[in-house]
Design a protein around this motif. Structure first.
Motif, PDB file in Angstrom:
ATOM      1  N   GLY A 122       0.826  -1.197   0.000  1.00  0.00           N
ATOM      2  CA  GLY A 122       0.000   0.000   0.000  1.00  0.00           C
ATOM      3  C   GLY A 122       0.861   1.247   0.000  1.00  0.00           C
ATOM      4  N   GLU A 123       0.234   2.360   0.364  1.00  0.00           N
ATOM      5  CA  GLU A 123       0.907   3.658   0.267  1.00  0.00           C
ATOM      6  C   GLU A 123       1.672   4.012   1.553  1.00  0.00           C
ATOM      7  N   ALA A 124       0.935   4.241   2.606  1.00  0.00           N
ATOM      8  CA  ALA A 124       1.547   4.667   3.869  1.00  0.00           C
ATOM      9  C   ALA A 124       0.521   4.490   4.977  1.00  0.00           C
ATOM     10  N   PRO A 125       0.986   4.371   6.217  1.00  0.00           N
ATOM     11  CA  PRO A 125       0.025   4.218   7.312  1.00  0.00           C
ATOM     12  C   PRO A 125      -0.851   5.457   7.472  1.00  0.00           C
ATOM     13  N   GLY A 126      -2.099   5.230   7.858  1.00  0.00           N
ATOM     14  CA  GLY A 126      -2.984   6.331   8.248  1.00  0.00           C
ATOM     15  C   GLY A 126      -2.992   6.423   9.773  1.00  0.00           C
ATOM     16  N   GLU A 129      -3.419   3.036  11.619  1.00  0.00           N
ATOM     17  CA  GLU A 129      -2.228   2.183  11.503  1.00  0.00           C
ATOM     18  C   GLU A 129      -1.113   2.722  12.390  1.00  0.00           C
ATOM     19  N   PRO A 135      -0.149  -2.323   9.430  1.00  0.00           N
ATOM     20  CA  PRO A 135      -0.727  -1.753   8.217  1.00  0.00           C
ATOM     21  C   PRO A 135      -2.161  -2.225   7.973  1.00  0.00           C
ATOM     22  N   PHE A 136      -2.919  -1.373   7.320  1.00  0.00           N
ATOM     23  CA  PHE A 136      -4.263  -1.718   6.865  1.00  0.00           C
ATOM     24  C   PHE A 136      -5.150  -2.305   7.961  1.00  0.00           C
ATOM     25  N   ASN A 162       3.806  -1.285   3.332  1.00  0.00           N
ATOM     26  CA  ASN A 162       3.564  -0.015   2.647  1.00  0.00           C
ATOM     27  C   ASN A 162       4.852   0.521   2.048  1.00  0.00           C
ATOM     28  N   HIS A 242      -6.617   1.065  -4.897  1.00  0.00           N
ATOM     29  CA  HIS A 242      -6.445   1.082  -3.442  1.00  0.00           C
ATOM     30  C   HIS A 242      -7.819   0.855  -2.806  1.00  0.00           C
TER      31      HIS A 242
HETATM   32  N1  URA Z   1      -3.639   2.960   3.423  1.00  0.00           N
HETATM   33  C1  URA Z   1      -2.437   2.467   3.054  1.00  0.00           C
HETATM   34  O1  URA Z   1      -1.997   2.675   1.928  1.00  0.00           O
HETATM   35  N2  URA Z   1      -1.780   1.755   3.937  1.00  0.00           N
HETATM   36  C2  URA Z   1      -2.223   1.483   5.161  1.00  0.00           C
HETATM   37  O2  URA Z   1      -1.543   0.807   5.916  1.00  0.00           O
HETATM   38  C3  URA Z   1      -3.474   2.011   5.514  1.00  0.00           C
HETATM   39  C4  URA Z   1      -4.176   2.728   4.634  1.00  0.00           C
END
Ligand code: URA
Length: 284
Positions: A122-126, A129, A135-136, A162, A242
């Motif tokens: 994925g992209e990055a933690p929100g 997370e 993650p996710f 991520n 996503h």
């Molecule tokens: N979106 C992401 O791309 N990664 C995460 O870990 C959570 C949301």
């Protein structure tokens, strides 16, 4: 006892206990691994983990004791687990992006099986997370979990990571996320490269445009990319939407597109696909 030796022991114990829990009663261990494990007093001349740029480049240090070279050039399952633990330790201590290191609650390294055949990026933690260190796990994550389960797998069977291990900061904002900058992605991506090098998944699913950009560089938009196989250093990579996009676009057609991408992934992995699965999100 040196830190790296303690780390190797911890990873070894964890791995062997996992095997025992799964009913494994015998273990093949390479002679050089046994020799490495039997050398607790070995001289620790290697640089601290934080100063190493890459496992393979660190492996050229001929001064290091046998235990450390075993960690950096993993041959067996035990060595792989130890190398992964060492990588995780380095990432958790990372302060290469001072603004992110000071705003984060956790470094969100990744979750799942290090022997997974399937890896999601994925992209990055929100915020969720960052809070939970996994993650996710927020709303988009729950949807990803459902997608994984629809294939017949669980989160524990795959590996999820991520591009960025820290939550992109949003100074002056109390809520919301932002896309990682190119600089942040370039700084963090070596950790993901090392994760992929160690896990060696058979297929990577890139979730959204940022994941594709982080792994393959800038290409075309995700709408044109999705559903078409790409390659990341020889590993088949499937770009798809996503899950956060799916939450915003709940049309049957979009759900079906993502599901078709997952069917292609299942086929590539030789997974069984039932008639019911083939027909998910088809009209009527
Ligand atoms: N979106 C992401 O791309 N990664 C995460 O870990 C959570 C949301």
């Amino acid at each position: 006892m040196s830190e790296s030796y303690r780390q190797l022991l911890d990873a070894t114990i964890q791995h062997v206990e996992g095997l025992k829990a799964r009913g494994v009663r015998h273990l093949a261990v390479a002679p050089e691994t046994l020799r490495a494990l039997a050398a607790p007093a070995a001289r620790n001349t290697a640089p601290p983990p934080e100063s190493r740029s890459h496992l393979t480049s660190a492996a050229t240090n001929t001064d290091s004791p046998p235990v450390q070279s075993a960690i950096r050039n993993p041959q067996s399952a035990i060595e792989k687990a130890a190398a992964f633990a060492e990588l995780q330790k380095r990432a958790l201590a990372c302060v290469k992006c001072p603004h992110l290191a000071s705003s984060r609650k956790s470094v969100v390294f990744g979750v799942g099986s290090i022997d997974a055949q399937l890896m999601f990026v994925g992209e990055a933690p929100g915020a969720d997370e960052d809070e939970q260190g996994e993650p996710f796990v927020g709303a988009a994550g729950q949807l990803l979990t459902k997608i994984i389960q629809a294939t017949g797998l669980s989160r524990a069977d795959v590996y999820i990571a991520n591009i960025l291990k820290c939550r992109p900061d949003t100074p002056g904002q109390s809520a919301g996320n932002r896309k990682p900058t190119t600089d942040e992605m370039q700084t963090c991506i070596p950790y993901l490269h090392e994760q992929i090098d160690l896990i060696r998944p058979k297929v990577i699913v890139a979730l959204g445009a940022t994941a594709v950009e982080g792994l393959l560089g800038k290409t075309v938009g995700i709408t044109r990319l999705r559903g078409n196989w790409r390659e990341y250093r020889g590993t088949p990579l499937m770009p798809t939407y996503h899950p956060a996009y799916l939450l915003r676009n709940q049309s049957l057609a979009t759900k079906r597109e993502v599901w078709e991408d997952m069917l292609a992934v299942m086929e590539k992995l030789g997974m069984p696909i039932s008639e019911k699965q083939r027909n998910f999100f088809l009209k009527g």
